[in-house]
Design a protein around this motif. Sequence first.
Motif, PDB file in Angstrom:
ATOM      1  N   CYS A  32       1.321   6.689  -5.882  1.00 37.85           N
ATOM      2  CA  CYS A  32       1.580   6.026  -4.429  1.00 37.85           C
ATOM      3  C   CYS A  32       0.394   4.701  -4.623  1.00 37.85           C
ATOM      4  O   CYS A  32       0.811   3.646  -4.290  1.00 37.85           O
ATOM      5  N   TYR A  33      -0.682   4.803  -5.513  1.00 36.70           N
ATOM      6  CA  TYR A  33      -1.629   3.774  -5.639  1.00 36.70           C
ATOM      7  C   TYR A  33      -1.139   2.605  -6.388  1.00 36.70           C
ATOM      8  O   TYR A  33      -1.346   1.459  -6.224  1.00 36.70           O
ATOM      9  N   VAL A  34      -0.307   3.114  -7.401  1.00 39.41           N
ATOM     10  CA  VAL A  34       0.132   2.113  -8.306  1.00 39.41           C
ATOM     11  C   VAL A  34       1.299   1.333  -7.600  1.00 39.41           C
ATOM     12  O   VAL A  34       1.493   0.033  -7.652  1.00 39.41           O
ATOM     13  N   SER A  35       2.030   2.030  -6.689  1.00 37.51           N
ATOM     14  CA  SER A  35       3.089   1.510  -5.755  1.00 37.51           C
ATOM     15  C   SER A  35       2.349   0.557  -4.849  1.00 37.51           C
ATOM     16  O   SER A  35       2.912  -0.896  -4.598  1.00 37.51           O
ATOM     17  N   ILE A  36       1.223   0.900  -4.434  1.00 37.92           N
ATOM     18  CA  ILE A  36       0.622  -0.233  -3.339  1.00 37.92           C
ATOM     19  C   ILE A  36       0.155  -1.256  -4.143  1.00 37.92           C
ATOM     20  O   ILE A  36       0.476  -2.536  -3.640  1.00 37.92           O
ATOM     21  N   LEU A  37      -0.371  -1.198  -5.416  1.00 38.88           N
ATOM     22  CA  LEU A  37      -0.720  -2.462  -6.030  1.00 38.88           C
ATOM     23  C   LEU A  37       0.253  -3.123  -6.396  1.00 38.88           C
ATOM     24  O   LEU A  37       0.243  -4.412  -6.183  1.00 38.88           O
ATOM     25  N   VAL A  38       1.376  -2.682  -6.951  1.00 44.51           N
ATOM     26  CA  VAL A  38       2.493  -3.419  -7.605  1.00 44.51           C
ATOM     27  C   VAL A  38       3.263  -4.260  -6.539  1.00 44.51           C
ATOM     28  O   VAL A  38       3.511  -5.348  -6.435  1.00 44.51           O
ATOM     29  N   GLY A  39       3.451  -3.299  -5.193  1.00 50.29           N
ATOM     30  CA  GLY A  39       4.328  -3.965  -4.114  1.00 50.29           C
ATOM     31  C   GLY A  39       3.573  -5.192  -3.348  1.00 50.29           C
ATOM     32  O   GLY A  39       4.088  -6.018  -3.355  1.00 50.29           O
ATOM     33  N   ASN A  40       2.372  -4.819  -3.152  1.00 48.94           N
ATOM     34  CA  ASN A  40       1.618  -5.766  -2.478  1.00 48.94           C
ATOM     35  C   ASN A  40       1.189  -7.024  -3.247  1.00 48.94           C
ATOM     36  O   ASN A  40       1.257  -8.300  -2.760  1.00 48.94           O
ATOM     37  N   LEU A  41       1.007  -6.764  -4.501  1.00 47.10           N
ATOM     38  CA  LEU A  41       0.827  -7.936  -5.442  1.00 47.10           C
ATOM     39  C   LEU A  41       2.207  -8.913  -5.545  1.00 47.10           C
ATOM     40  O   LEU A  41       2.010 -10.051  -5.812  1.00 47.10           O
ATOM     41  N   LEU A  42       3.187  -8.094  -5.731  1.00 49.34           N
ATOM     42  CA  LEU A  42       4.529  -8.922  -5.498  1.00 49.34           C
ATOM     43  C   LEU A  42       4.619  -9.909  -4.414  1.00 49.34           C
ATOM     44  O   LEU A  42       5.377 -10.757  -4.532  1.00 49.34           O
ATOM     45  N   ILE A  43       4.495  -9.196  -3.327  1.00 52.60           N
ATOM     46  CA  ILE A  43       4.572  -9.920  -1.904  1.00 52.60           C
ATOM     47  C   ILE A  43       3.536 -11.282  -2.030  1.00 52.60           C
ATOM     48  O   ILE A  43       3.807 -12.410  -1.874  1.00 52.60           O
ATOM     49  N   LEU A  44       2.293 -10.853  -2.279  1.00 51.43           N
ATOM     50  CA  LEU A  44       1.268 -11.957  -2.466  1.00 51.43           C
ATOM     51  C   LEU A  44       1.685 -12.965  -3.294  1.00 51.43           C
ATOM     52  O   LEU A  44       1.638 -14.282  -3.044  1.00 51.43           O
ATOM     53  N   PHE A  45       2.145 -12.726  -4.743  1.00 52.13           N
ATOM     54  CA  PHE A  45       2.376 -13.788  -5.702  1.00 52.13           C
ATOM     55  C   PHE A  45       3.448 -14.452  -5.274  1.00 52.13           C
ATOM     56  O   PHE A  45       3.777 -15.662  -5.194  1.00 52.13           O
ATOM     57  N   SER A  46       4.749 -13.813  -4.599  1.00 46.66           N
ATOM     58  CA  SER A  46       6.061 -14.451  -4.255  1.00 46.66           C
ATOM     59  C   SER A  46       5.732 -15.395  -3.088  1.00 46.66           C
ATOM     60  O   SER A  46       6.302 -16.588  -3.039  1.00 46.66           O
ATOM     61  N   ILE A  47       4.880 -15.081  -2.158  1.00 48.17           N
ATOM     62  CA  ILE A  47       4.548 -15.862  -1.229  1.00 48.17           C
ATOM     63  C   ILE A  47       3.762 -17.346  -1.537  1.00 48.17           C
ATOM     64  O   ILE A  47       4.001 -18.113  -1.101  1.00 48.17           O
ATOM     65  N   ARG A  48       2.612 -17.109  -2.425  1.00 49.41           N
ATOM     66  CA  ARG A  48       2.065 -18.022  -2.755  1.00 49.41           C
ATOM     67  C   ARG A  48       2.738 -18.965  -3.642  1.00 49.41           C
ATOM     68  O   ARG A  48       2.408 -20.215  -3.691  1.00 49.41           O
ATOM     69  N   CYS A  49       3.700 -18.552  -4.440  1.00 49.48           N
ATOM     70  CA  CYS A  49       4.568 -19.456  -5.311  1.00 49.48           C
ATOM     71  C   CYS A  49       5.606 -20.023  -4.596  1.00 49.48           C
ATOM     72  O   CYS A  49       6.755 -20.404  -5.330  1.00 49.48           O
ATOM     73  N   SER A  50       5.808 -19.871  -3.266  1.00 57.68           N
ATOM     74  CA  SER A  50       7.007 -20.400  -2.626  1.00 57.68           C
ATOM     75  C   SER A  50       6.625 -21.203  -1.174  1.00 57.68           C
ATOM     76  O   SER A  50       5.449 -21.133  -1.018  1.00 57.68           O
TER      77      SER A  50
END
Length: 281
Positions: A32-50
Amino acid sequence: MGSQRNISEFILLGLSYNQNIQIFCFVFFLFCYVSILVGNLLILFSIRCSALFYQPMYYFLGHLSFMDICYTSCVTPKLIGDLLLARKTISYGNCMLQVFSLHFLGMIEIFILTVMAFDRYAAICKPLHYLLIMNRARCNLLVLAAWAGGAVHSFSQFSMIFQLPFCGPNEINHYYLTFVLLFGSYVVILFTLRHQSAEGRRKALSTCGSHITVVILFFGPSIFAYLRPPTTFPEDKIFALFYTIIAPMFNPLIYTLRNTEMKSVMRKVWFQMIFSGEKHN
């Protein structure tokens, strides 16, 4: 009168004494914790780079993802580590730090959810003035207000807790009202939708659906726990898991699986990264 205490640590009773259950919980919560980190970091990075970064809804979503990472990191690493230990303890200082951090980050997250509800209200009820209402300066001010609100709440709560006398026992059977504004925003939105076409209602409800789902996941267990009598029950630990681990884990899935624009941007950003890496190689 200053606080009185004769204890330096608390003993955490944890979720279960059964070793097999503890091993299962360790694997499950680590996932669960790894999923939280990966999922939210994906969203953060995708938003910031678009270009989504310049849209208010996704600007706030980026902040929400960051808060999810910080909020769950206050409790989950300690919970996972303790599952491997026979004696689970937390020092008085670390306990107070954890309490302060949970109140601070949790209240910021609540305020950001409230701001996101206001953003949806402006987009649906005031579409012609939306960009004027939710300009970047106002978005920055709303996020700053969320942080300030979290600080005021956490310092006031922490000052009261710090004054409490801790003289024993030191065993804790655990592991670790802005809702009216949210509710009011969506009541106004629903009334406004009565004058919209069927297609307009469908699009508006689809836009708000993800946010409403996240709000229910976050507030549902909390409201149920706080409406109960002021007595600690074993089930309280299960309710706490929802707003410290389960809700942050599902937030990235809810905001991406139900959002075609978000999925398209994530694919575009990561394909560009992959192809860019291959060209450099």
